[in-house]
Design an enzyme around this catalytic site. Structure first.
Site, PDB file in Angstrom:
ATOM      1  N   CYS A 181      -1.568   4.191  11.484  1.00 16.30           N
ATOM      2  CA  CYS A 181      -0.842   3.973  10.221  1.00 16.30           C
ATOM      3  C   CYS A 181      -0.679   5.289   9.443  1.00 16.30           C
ATOM      4  O   CYS A 181      -1.629   5.771   8.806  1.00 16.30           O
ATOM      5  CB  CYS A 181      -1.617   2.934   9.410  1.00 16.30           C
ATOM      6  SG  CYS A 181      -1.206   2.896   7.662  1.00 16.30           S
ATOM      7  N   CYS A 194      -1.456   5.397   5.707  1.00  9.95           N
ATOM      8  CA  CYS A 194      -2.904   5.326   5.432  1.00  9.95           C
ATOM      9  C   CYS A 194      -3.484   6.733   5.257  1.00  9.95           C
ATOM     10  O   CYS A 194      -4.375   6.953   4.437  1.00  9.95           O
ATOM     11  CB  CYS A 194      -3.640   4.617   6.564  1.00  9.95           C
ATOM     12  SG  CYS A 194      -3.162   2.895   6.760  1.00  9.95           S
TER      13      CYS A 194
END
Lengths: 220, 135
Positions: free
Chosen positions: B60, B63
């Site tokens: 991700c 993230c």
């Protein structure tokens, strides 16, 4: 006229973790408008072996197994791409060859890489590296956002002329004072080519495979 | 009062408490954002009054943009416990809290989820929720 040849641009040490702090506008725009991913490359990470893993499409742990005198790396052969400033040798490998140490400042390197990429992308695919973040931040981390700003401007200039690209970093932010294999494990991946599985991290070998697809236009 | 302070039993309790506080501060300095998993998650959210958990995954990209903000807030708000949980490795927690997108930042008060933020947002957006919980 826009050059239609694809570009593989490595920005060694570029990290998502510095995006909020340094706010590179072009990279942020690409972040929300291209296929993105996270490159996973666990410690110890070195620029030579990491780049060779991309160029040979397999995991290279040791440079002694590589002979660059007799033949070109596989990715350059398969794509007929021209190499610019790749840190697989010292001085760097390709049409632009610079000493891999702190003697060349970020601005000089980035300007030279930008200029040569823009010249050669009209003729053939290009595989280029900007090493300034990795080369210089080990010694002086305070220069980070200044170098990010220079990188961001260079990316903007280059992409004005390029349609198909992969921009990536071999690993994340440099750590420690020397180039001794210590960086964040996670690098950047921004591309105009989709990946088969976006919920997986990007492996170094996969970057080479994707660039071949980009050059051969196999993803359309 | 002085007699009470000289009480060896009380001294022992005070010393134990002081050690606990020192250890928790040491832990916070060494690991400002605690790595959580299925084994330590429950204890972490119940032991601490106000908790912020960053749900993330290796693949991700947003993230990683958010992570340094969480770390910065953890250093600036020592009275709040900050943790991060790898969603790929702890599916039971993900299912329990219905985490559907990443990153998700979840806020807990007295062990209960009270608020959440989705996506990589600026620091201010997270900070305003923390301040509201601290009031």
């Amino acid at each position: 006229m826009r050059g239609m040849n694809p570009l593989l641009l490595g920005i060694d040490g570029l990290s998502y973790t510095s995006f909020m702090k340094c706010n590179p506008r072009t990279l942020f725009t690409l972040f929300s408008s291209t296929y993105r991913g996270v490159v996973l490359n666990k410690k110890p990470q070195f620029p030579q072996t990491s780049w060779m893993s991309v160029l040979e499409l397999k995991d290279i742990k040791d440079m002694s197994a590589v002979n660059l005198n007799n033949e070109k790396p596989r990715l350059l052969k398969e794509t007929n791409a021209v190499a610019i400033n790749l840190p697989i040798t010292n001085p760097t490998y390709g049409k632009l060859s610079l000493p891999y140490d702190t003697s060349v400042n970020a601005e000089e390197e980035i300007n030279k890489v930008t200029q040569i990429v823009l010249e050669l992308i009209e003729e053939s695919p290009v595989i280029a590296s900007i090493t300034a973040i990795d080369r210089l931040l080990h010694k002086d981390p305070t220069e980070k956002c200044k170098i990010y700003s220079l990188v961001d401007s260079a990316v903007r200039k280059i992409l004005n002329k390029v349609d198909d690209f992969i921009i990536f970093s071999l690993y994340g932010e440099p750590k420690g004072e020397n180039e001794d294999g210590n960086h964040e494990d996670y690098g950047v991946f921004l591309a105009t080519i989709p990946r088969p599985s976006e919920h997986d991290t990007v492996k170094l070998q996969e970057i080479g495979e994707l660039f071949i697809k980009l050059v051969k236009k196999e993803y359309y | 009062m002085n007699d009470e302070l000289n009480d060896p039993e009380l001294q022992k309790i005070l010393s134990k408490k002081a050690n606990q506080i020192l250890n928790s501060l040491k832990e916070k300095v060494e690991e400002p954002v605690k790595h959580l998993n299925s084994k330590n998650f429950e204890e972490f959210i119940t032991k601490n009054k106000i908790v912020v958990v960053d749900f993330w995954a290796e693949w991700c990209a947003p993230c990683f943009i958010l992570a340094p903000i969480i770390e910065e807030l953890a250093n600036d708000y020592p009275q709040v416990a900050f943790g991060k949980l790898n969603t790929e490795e702890n599916q039971d927690i993900v299912m329990r809290y219905g985490i559907m997108s990443l990153p998700t930042v979840m806020f807990f008060k007295n062990g209960e989820p009270v608020d959440q933020i989705l996506g990589a947002v600026p620091r201010e957006e997270i900070e305003v929720r923390i301040k509201a919980l601290l009031e």
